[in-house]
Write a protein that holds these residues in place. Structure first.
Motif, PDB file in Angstrom:
ATOM      1  N   ARG A 156       0.908  -0.954   0.161  1.00 56.79           N
ATOM      2  CA  ARG A 156       0.088  -0.182  -0.276  1.00 56.79           C
ATOM      3  C   ARG A 156       0.690   0.939   0.025  1.00 56.79           C
ATOM      4  O   ARG A 156       2.025   1.659   0.355  1.00 56.79           O
ATOM      5  N   LEU A 157       0.695   2.345  -0.374  1.00 55.78           N
ATOM      6  CA  LEU A 157       1.251   3.486  -0.837  1.00 55.78           C
ATOM      7  C   LEU A 157       1.035   4.398   0.470  1.00 55.78           C
ATOM      8  O   LEU A 157       1.953   5.147   0.581  1.00 55.78           O
ATOM      9  N   SER A 158       0.096   4.086   0.568  1.00 53.24           N
ATOM     10  CA  SER A 158      -0.145   5.729   1.719  1.00 53.24           C
ATOM     11  C   SER A 158      -0.635   3.787   2.572  1.00 53.24           C
ATOM     12  O   SER A 158      -0.887   3.397   2.866  1.00 53.24           O
ATOM     13  N   ASN A 159       0.119   4.608   4.231  1.00 53.45           N
ATOM     14  CA  ASN A 159      -0.563   4.556   5.545  1.00 53.45           C
ATOM     15  C   ASN A 159      -1.576   5.065   6.172  1.00 53.45           C
ATOM     16  O   ASN A 159      -1.751   5.366   7.841  1.00 53.45           O
ATOM     17  N   GLY A 160      -2.394   5.318   5.709  1.00 49.90           N
ATOM     18  CA  GLY A 160      -3.593   6.667   6.060  1.00 49.90           C
ATOM     19  C   GLY A 160      -4.411   6.274   5.777  1.00 49.90           C
ATOM     20  O   GLY A 160      -4.848   5.148   5.100  1.00 49.90           O
ATOM     21  N   PHE A 161      -5.868   5.410   6.970  1.00 46.56           N
ATOM     22  CA  PHE A 161      -6.919   5.307   7.107  1.00 46.56           C
ATOM     23  C   PHE A 161      -8.007   5.900   7.750  1.00 46.56           C
ATOM     24  O   PHE A 161      -7.232   6.071   8.391  1.00 46.56           O
ATOM     25  N   GLN A 162      -9.198   5.662   7.100  1.00 46.04           N
ATOM     26  CA  GLN A 162      -9.942   6.231   7.851  1.00 46.04           C
ATOM     27  C   GLN A 162     -10.648   4.881   8.666  1.00 46.04           C
ATOM     28  O   GLN A 162     -10.394   3.623   8.165  1.00 46.04           O
ATOM     29  N   LEU A 163     -11.801   5.331   9.534  1.00 44.62           N
ATOM     30  CA  LEU A 163     -12.209   4.890  10.694  1.00 44.62           C
ATOM     31  C   LEU A 163     -13.387   4.064  10.265  1.00 44.62           C
ATOM     32  O   LEU A 163     -13.762   4.497   9.126  1.00 44.62           O
ATOM     33  N   PHE A 173      -8.543   0.845  13.983  1.00 48.26           N
ATOM     34  CA  PHE A 173      -9.129   1.792  15.301  1.00 48.26           C
ATOM     35  C   PHE A 173      -8.098   3.364  15.797  1.00 48.26           C
ATOM     36  O   PHE A 173      -7.161   3.582  15.239  1.00 48.26           O
ATOM     37  N   LYS A 174      -9.039   3.993  16.742  1.00 52.73           N
ATOM     38  CA  LYS A 174      -7.997   4.727  17.431  1.00 52.73           C
ATOM     39  C   LYS A 174      -7.970   4.713  19.018  1.00 52.73           C
ATOM     40  O   LYS A 174      -9.027   3.512  19.126  1.00 52.73           O
ATOM     41  N   PHE A 175      -7.375   4.681  19.449  1.00 54.27           N
ATOM     42  CA  PHE A 175      -7.240   5.170  20.791  1.00 54.27           C
ATOM     43  C   PHE A 175      -8.594   5.863  21.535  1.00 54.27           C
ATOM     44  O   PHE A 175      -8.440   7.402  20.845  1.00 54.27           O
ATOM     45  N   ALA A 176      -9.089   5.544  22.116  1.00 57.04           N
ATOM     46  CA  ALA A 176     -10.314   6.471  22.767  1.00 57.04           C
ATOM     47  C   ALA A 176      -9.360   7.313  23.918  1.00 57.04           C
ATOM     48  O   ALA A 176      -8.664   7.014  24.872  1.00 57.04           O
ATOM     49  N   GLY A 177     -10.214   8.606  23.595  1.00 56.95           N
ATOM     50  CA  GLY A 177      -9.640   9.470  24.554  1.00 56.95           C
ATOM     51  C   GLY A 177      -8.901  10.434  24.556  1.00 56.95           C
ATOM     52  O   GLY A 177      -7.666  11.153  25.011  1.00 56.95           O
ATOM     53  N   ASP A 178      -8.074   9.722  22.810  1.00 59.73           N
ATOM     54  CA  ASP A 178      -6.768  10.154  22.024  1.00 59.73           C
ATOM     55  C   ASP A 178      -7.176  10.846  21.142  1.00 59.73           C
ATOM     56  O   ASP A 178      -7.527  10.206  19.664  1.00 59.73           O
ATOM     57  N   ASP A 179      -6.683  12.063  20.522  1.00 54.74           N
ATOM     58  CA  ASP A 179      -7.035  12.819  19.561  1.00 54.74           C
ATOM     59  C   ASP A 179      -5.563  12.704  18.206  1.00 54.74           C
ATOM     60  O   ASP A 179      -5.807  13.353  17.266  1.00 54.74           O
ATOM     61  N   ARG A 180      -4.627  11.697  19.067  1.00 54.92           N
ATOM     62  CA  ARG A 180      -3.687  11.590  17.599  1.00 54.92           C
ATOM     63  C   ARG A 180      -4.192  10.794  16.961  1.00 54.92           C
ATOM     64  O   ARG A 180      -4.752   9.886  17.188  1.00 54.92           O
ATOM     65  N   ASN A 181      -3.661  11.040  15.784  1.00 57.17           N
ATOM     66  CA  ASN A 181      -4.144   9.973  14.903  1.00 57.17           C
ATOM     67  C   ASN A 181      -2.866   9.184  13.957  1.00 57.17           C
ATOM     68  O   ASN A 181      -2.718   8.858  12.853  1.00 57.17           O
ATOM     69  N   LEU A 182      -1.797   9.036  14.789  1.00 51.03           N
ATOM     70  CA  LEU A 182      -1.020   7.475  14.317  1.00 51.03           C
ATOM     71  C   LEU A 182      -0.159   7.314  15.825  1.00 51.03           C
ATOM     72  O   LEU A 182       0.296   7.023  16.369  1.00 51.03           O
ATOM     73  N   ILE A 183      -0.809   6.091  15.226  1.00 55.32           N
ATOM     74  CA  ILE A 183       0.029   4.424  15.891  1.00 55.32           C
ATOM     75  C   ILE A 183       0.786   3.209  15.337  1.00 55.32           C
ATOM     76  O   ILE A 183       0.925   4.081  13.899  1.00 55.32           O
ATOM     77  N   TYR A 184       2.006   3.251  16.251  1.00 56.20           N
ATOM     78  CA  TYR A 184       2.712   2.005  16.175  1.00 56.20           C
ATOM     79  C   TYR A 184       2.521   0.954  16.140  1.00 56.20           C
ATOM     80  O   TYR A 184       1.538   1.176  17.302  1.00 56.20           O
ATOM     81  N   ILE A 185       2.406  -0.277  15.366  1.00 55.84           N
ATOM     82  CA  ILE A 185       1.791  -1.559  14.875  1.00 55.84           C
ATOM     83  C   ILE A 185       3.642  -2.409  15.412  1.00 55.84           C
ATOM     84  O   ILE A 185       4.680  -2.319  14.624  1.00 55.84           O
ATOM     85  N   THR A 186       3.686  -2.733  16.967  1.00 57.13           N
ATOM     86  CA  THR A 186       5.193  -3.979  16.478  1.00 57.13           C
ATOM     87  C   THR A 186       4.836  -5.943  16.585  1.00 57.13           C
ATOM     88  O   THR A 186       3.193  -5.456  17.560  1.00 57.13           O
ATOM     89  N   CYS A 187       5.010  -5.839  15.882  1.00 59.61           N
ATOM     90  CA  CYS A 187       4.906  -7.595  15.719  1.00 59.61           C
ATOM     91  C   CYS A 187       5.881  -8.865  16.292  1.00 59.61           C
ATOM     92  O   CYS A 187       6.510  -7.774  15.454  1.00 59.61           O
TER      93      CYS A 187
END
Length: 299
Positions: free
Chosen positions: A152-159, A236-250
């Motif tokens: 995927r060229l973009s890492n942006g998503f809508q809920l 998904f996003k974190f409840a109560g947090d307005d930041r729109n960047l999350i990190y995923i570690t597997c």
């Protein structure tokens, strides 16, 4: 073994010494390794001769020399050593283009027979050697297009959208491997242990996010290949947090492809239609701990 790039190490177990002949095309790629980077045993013994015409080097060592070890079984004396290849930088001092290799070498002698090779030949196979490349496996984790055809060229998503995530391992030169995703955690910083954190794959391969009422998150079955595992996670996003960047570690891991999946090595999704956990491969019972939460963490 015949001296060829396919069998680059030949071993002769003689009455009192071992002779190891190494083809410098150690990896079968046509790129010759340097003789100075080869050594025998923990004492790092050097080769006694070279054959430039055949691109081989030869080691000769007494059974007790070069740091070899002796193991006794009820029937055999087993002398163990190893051939080491440790590449040193040449030209560019920052990089190397090959991996280190350790080749375990064993000479087996019967305890209850004459040790002379003339006395026991041809009923006794006098040596055993294996080639094992010790290298770091190349794992990758990528966001893919919805049809899995490209990254995927973009890492942006809508809920409301879904993340298509593909995990891979490059397994060239290894026995066939099967890839598993042990766990995945989402955080607001690169530190996977930071808070808040959300584990959407947990318990050694349970896609626990799919257990929630409002999700369709699941592993994709069947796999496209054994060394690839694909899964879909609803955004998904974190409840109560307005930041729109999350990190995923597997945490990714592999097992031999011929080893049956088990509670330690599994990829399990929750099937809402049946109300049961189902594995991508293997028997359903390996997923039962996804419901109880008592999955073994090591195996």
């Amino acid at each position: 073994q015949a001296m060829a790039p396919l069998h680059p190490v030949a071993v002769q177990c003689q009455e009192a010494q071992v002779v190891v002949t190494v083809h410098r095309d150690l990896f079968g790629t046509g790129r010759l390794v340097r003789a100075a980077d080869l050594s025998l045993g923990s004492a790092s013994c050097l080769p006694v001769s070279q054959n430039p015409a055949e691109s081989t080097v030869t080691f000769v060592a007494g059974l007790h020399e070069c740091g070899s070890t002796l193991q006794m079984t009820p029937d055999s004396l087993i002398y163990k050593t190893s051939l080491s290849y440790k590449p040193t930088p040449s030209g560019n001092v920052v990089i190397v283009r090959t991996n280190p290799v350790a080749v375990p070498i064993e000479c087996h002698y019967p305890r209850k027979s004459n040790v002379s090779s003339n006395a026991v030949w041809p009923t006794w196979a006098p040596f055993h050697s294996t080639l094992s490349a010790e290298e770091r496996l190349m794992f990758s984790l990528r966001l893919m297009d919805d049809d899995w055809s490209a990254e995927r060229l973009s890492n942006g998503f809508q809920l409301g959208e879904s993340l298509h995530i593909q995990a891979d391992v490059a397994s060239e030169g290894h026995v066939p491997l099967r890839l598993f995703v042990d766990d995945c955690v989402a955080t607001l910083s690169p530190d996977r242990n930071s808070s808040p954190r959300y584990s959407f794959i947990d318990l050694s391969g349970c896609l626990v996010d799919g257990r929630a009422d409002d999700t369709t998150s699941a592993f994709i079955s069947p796999r496209p290949r054994q060394e690839t595992l694909q899964f879909v996670v609803d955004a998904f996003k974190f409840a109560g947090d307005d930041r729109n960047l999350i990190y995923i570690t597997c945490h990714l891991k592999v097992s031999p492809a011929d080893q049956a999946p088990n509670p330690w090595n599994k990829a399990c999704s929750f099937n809402k239609a049946s109300g049961l956990w189902a594995p991508v491969e293997g028997t359903g019972d390996i997923c039962s701990c996804c419901e109880t939460g008592n999955c073994p963490l090591h195996g």
